[in-house]
Design an enzyme around this catalytic site. Structure first.
Site: not given
Ligand code: PGA
Length: 248
Positions: A231-232, A164, A210, A170, A9, A7, A92
């Site tokens: 994600g990140g 999630e 994470s 994050g 984002k 993702n 989300h």
């Protein structure tokens, strides 16, 4: 074969997407992993072009709950499908919170996505307060039952559930492997109650929050977990290549 979802984002302009995909795809082996890259809307056209014949699916991060027409600024299911998108993230926590998406809207979006031939990545998970007050399973049941209300069992073949926990997104914090296994078991239990045992076994369930190339190792053996949503850590192609090869 494990499922891996990225993702991105609200990151990567089209030019940055081009650089990213050139770097990533030249070293990515798609034969051992089921990968979906959820790019921003403005990068989807480029993504469709560069991911073609690469064993990589294209994903979007949202869609409108309406089919077409007077919805300035929105994106329809048909637009995504025609842009080469295979999957769309729905529910989300960032959208639930910031854009006030309620369970009714999420259910409507899922139906619109499926009707337009898209697969759905449904995100569910508890807040820190809900976790601390032992409400995780209750929250999962409510979110899943509302989201999947009115769906036919065969439509679940095109639904992936991403567990999630909001507090893990994050934050650098993750649940333990045991906790993830417990949530995954509960998710399958809910599907069994509402659909069938077969559906509860075959539905894909992934974990997100994470995940990086270091902590993923402890979760690779989690029972009945089909994969991960990142994600990140997907923003750096080298880091994401590491994650992909660990999942393969
Ligand atoms: P994160 O994001 O990996 O940066 O925690 C996951 C997500 O929001 O889907």
């Amino acid at each position: 074969m494990r499922t891996l979802i990225a993702n991105f984002k609200m990151n990567l302009t089209p030019s940055e997407t081009k650089d990213y995909l050139m770097a990533f795809l030249s070293r990515f082996d798609g034969s051992k992993i089921d990968l979906t890259l959820c790019l921003p809307y403005t990068s989807l056209g480029l993504g469709a072009l560069l991911c073609k014949n690469r064993n990589v699916r294209l994903g979007a991060q949202n869609l409108s709950d309406e089919e077409q027409g007077k919805n300035t600024g929105e994106i329809s299911g048909a637009m995504l499908k025609d842009s080469g998108v295979d999957y769309v993230i729905i529910g989300h926590s960032e959208r639930r919170k910031k854009f006030k998406e309620d369970t009714k809207t999420i259910n409507k979006k899922i139906k619109v996505a499926l009707k337009n031939g898209l697969g759905v990545i449904l995100c569910v998970g508890e807040s820190l307060t809900e976790r601390n007050t032992l409400k995780t399973f209750e929250v999962l049941r409510e979110q899943i039952e509302c989201a999947l209300k009115g769906l036919y069992e065969n439509e679940l073949e095109r639904v992936i559930i991403a567990y999630e926990p909001i507090w893990a997104i994050g934050s650098g914090k993750t649940p333990t492997k045991n906790e993830i296994e417990g949530a995954v078991k509960e998710i399958r239990h809910i599907i069994k109650d509402d659909f069938s045992e077969n559906a509860s076994i075959s539905i894909k369930v992934v974990y997100g929050g994470s995940i990086d190339s270091k902590n993923i190792k402890q979760f690779l053996s989690a029972k009945k977990l089909d994969g991960f949503l990142v994600g990140g850590a997907c923003l750096d192609p080298n880091e994401f290549l590491k994650i992909s090869s660990l999942c393969s």
